[in-house]
Design an enzyme around this catalytic site. Structure first.
Site, PDB file in Angstrom:
ATOM      1  N   GLY A  40      -4.459   2.105   8.056  1.00  0.00           N
ATOM      2  CA  GLY A  40      -5.541   1.432   8.660  1.00  0.00           C
ATOM      3  C   GLY A  40      -5.500  -0.044   8.890  1.00  0.00           C
ATOM      4  O   GLY A  40      -5.554  -0.670   9.814  1.00  0.00           O
ATOM      5  N   ASP A  95       0.861  -1.181   0.064  1.00  0.00           N
ATOM      6  CA  ASP A  95      -0.216   0.082  -0.140  1.00  0.00           C
ATOM      7  C   ASP A  95       0.780   1.270  -0.032  1.00  0.00           C
ATOM      8  O   ASP A  95       1.317   1.679   1.100  1.00  0.00           O
ATOM      9  CB  ASP A  95      -0.979  -0.116   1.087  1.00  0.00           C
ATOM     10  CG  ASP A  95      -1.870   1.088   1.079  1.00  0.00           C
ATOM     11  OD1 ASP A  95      -1.660   2.095   0.209  1.00  0.00           O
ATOM     12  OD2 ASP A  95      -2.957   1.087   1.946  1.00  0.00           O
ATOM     13  N   HIS A 134       0.590   7.819   3.807  1.00  0.00           N
ATOM     14  CA  HIS A 134       1.482   7.200   4.976  1.00  0.00           C
ATOM     15  C   HIS A 134       2.977   7.565   4.770  1.00  0.00           C
ATOM     16  O   HIS A 134       3.621   6.797   5.653  1.00  0.00           O
ATOM     17  CB  HIS A 134       1.024   5.747   4.783  1.00  0.00           C
ATOM     18  CG  HIS A 134      -0.425   5.613   4.729  1.00  0.00           C
ATOM     19  ND1 HIS A 134      -1.226   5.879   5.649  1.00  0.00           N
ATOM     20  CD2 HIS A 134      -1.148   5.044   3.688  1.00  0.00           C
ATOM     21  CE1 HIS A 134      -2.526   5.400   5.344  1.00  0.00           C
ATOM     22  NE2 HIS A 134      -2.553   4.922   4.419  1.00  0.00           N
ATOM     23  N   ILE A 141      -0.138   9.290   8.539  1.00  0.00           N
ATOM     24  CA  ILE A 141      -0.767   8.485   9.569  1.00  0.00           C
ATOM     25  C   ILE A 141      -0.538   6.903   9.172  1.00  0.00           C
ATOM     26  O   ILE A 141      -0.043   6.720   8.220  1.00  0.00           O
ATOM     27  CB  ILE A 141      -2.129   8.567   9.686  1.00  0.00           C
ATOM     28  CG1 ILE A 141      -2.671   8.397   8.069  1.00  0.00           C
ATOM     29  CG2 ILE A 141      -2.532  10.014  10.034  1.00  0.00           C
ATOM     30  CD1 ILE A 141      -4.282   8.242   8.054  1.00  0.00           C
TER      31      ILE A 141
END
Length: 285
Positions: A212, A189, A194, A209
Site C-alpha cells: 500500500g 517492509d 508482497h 500485491i
C-alpha cells in the site's frame, strides 16, 4: 486470544535508530519507478547520487518499527489487518543520508463492534538524530477486521478529504513493473504477502500485491510530475485512504484536482475499474 486493549494502549515502542544512506534513498525511488526514462534529468535527480534528492514520501519508511501487530502479545489477528489510512506532514526537506530516529506511539484505538473490527491509530515522529530536529510526522490507521467487540469506545478518526465534483485538472498514468513489490520491499517492509505467492493465495489474492505504501509513493511521484515540476521541497503533506490493492504490472491512474496551496486526488486501476486510493490530499509549500 482477543485483542488486548490494555496492552495495546500502553504499548511501548523502542526508538528505532537508522543510518540512512544515499543507496537507501535511491532504492526507495527505484521502488516507485523513478528513472523509468533514465534520460529524464528531473527523475534522474532521485536515483543518481550526483545532486541526489529524496522523494518526500520516503518519510513513511524511516524509523519504521516493523509489523509489530504480528506480536502474539497484542492479541490481534494479524492476518486480517489492513492498512486503512496514511497521513504525512513534512517539516523540512528529507536528507538523502544521515542518522534518523523513529519514535512511535499509539494515539487511540476504536472499537467498531463485534464482527465489525477495530481501528488502531498510531503516529511516528521522524527526528534527525544529530541535530534533534523533527523532520516529519507519519501517522496511519490499521483496520483489524477480526478484532472488534472488545468493549472499547467507537471513536471516530479524522474526516477524510473530500473530492471536487468536477472533472480533474490533471490525469497521470504510472505503469508499475511486475517486479515492483520485490524492489519496494527492500526499503524495509518484508511482509511475505508482497513476495510469496502461497502467502498471497492463503489470504485471498491471486498473487502477491503491491505494498500500500508503494502505491502511496506513486501518488507522491504523480504529484511531483503533474504539479510541482519535481520540486521535492514543495510537497509538505500527503494523506490518503486505501481502498483496494494494486497488483504489480498494473497501470495506476491518478486524477488530480488543484486547490489553493494544495491538491486533492484519487487513484484507480483502469483495467479492473477499481479505485485503489481515495480521498487523497496533498499540501504544498
Amino acid at each position: 486470544m482477543p485483542l488486548d486493549f490494555e496492552a495495546l494502549s500502553s504499548w511501548e515502542f523502542e526508538d528505532i535508530r537508522q543510518t540512512l544512506t544515499e543507496k537507501d534513498t535511491i532504492l526507495y525511488a527505484l521502488g516507485l519507478g523513478f528513472g523509468e526514462d533514465p534520460t529524464d534529468e528531473r527523475e534522474l535527480a532521485f536515483v543518481y547520487e550526483d545532486g541526489l534528492k529524496a522523494v518526500p514520501s520516503m518519510a513513511v519508511t524511516l524509523g519504521y518499527p516493523g509489523f509489530w501487530l504480528r506480536n502474539p502479545k497484542t492479541g490481534v489477528n494479524w492476518q486480517k489487518v489492513l492498512h486503512g489510512e496514511q497521513w504525512l506532514d513534512i517539516y523540512k526537506p528529507l536528507p538523502v543520508k544521515g542518522n534518523i530516529i523513529g519514535r512511535t506511539r499509539i494515539d487511540f484505538i476504536s472499537d467498531k463492534g463485534e464482527g465489525k473490527g477495530a481501528v488502531i491509530y498510531q503516529s511516528r515522529e521522524i527526528i534527525d538524530a544529530d541535530s534533534g530536529e523533527k523532520l516529519a510526522r507519519v501517522a496511519m490507521s490499521a483496520f483489524c477486521r477480526g478484532d472488534g467487540g472488545f468493549g472499547g469506545e467507537n471513536s471516530p478518526g479524522p474526516d477524510p478529504a473530500g473530492l471536487p465534483n468536477r472533472a480533474p485538472d490533471h490525469v497521470c498514468d504510472l505503469e508499475t513493473l511486475l517486479r515492483q513489490a520485490l524492489i519496494y520491499r527492500l526499503s524495509g517492509d518484508y511482509n511475505p504477502l508482497h513476495a510469496d505467492p502461497d502467502v498471497a493465495q492463503s489470504v485471498g489474492f491471486d498473487r502477491p500485491i503491491l505494498h500500500g505504501l508503494a502505491t502511496y509513493g506513486l501518488a507522491a511521484r504523480a504529484l511531483l510530475k503533474s504539479l510541482l515540476d519535481y520540486d521535492a521541497a514543495r510537497l509538505v503533506g500527503l494523506d490518503v485512504r486505501f481502498s483496494a490493492p494494486v497488483y504489480p504490472g498494473e497501470t495506476v491512474r491518478f486524477e488530480i484536482w488543484e486547490e489553493a496551496g494544495e491538491a486533492r486526488f484519487r487513484a484507480s486501476v483502469p483495467e479492473r475499474g477499481v479505485v485503489v486510493l481515495n480521498n487523497g490530499a496533498a499540501r504544498f509549500a
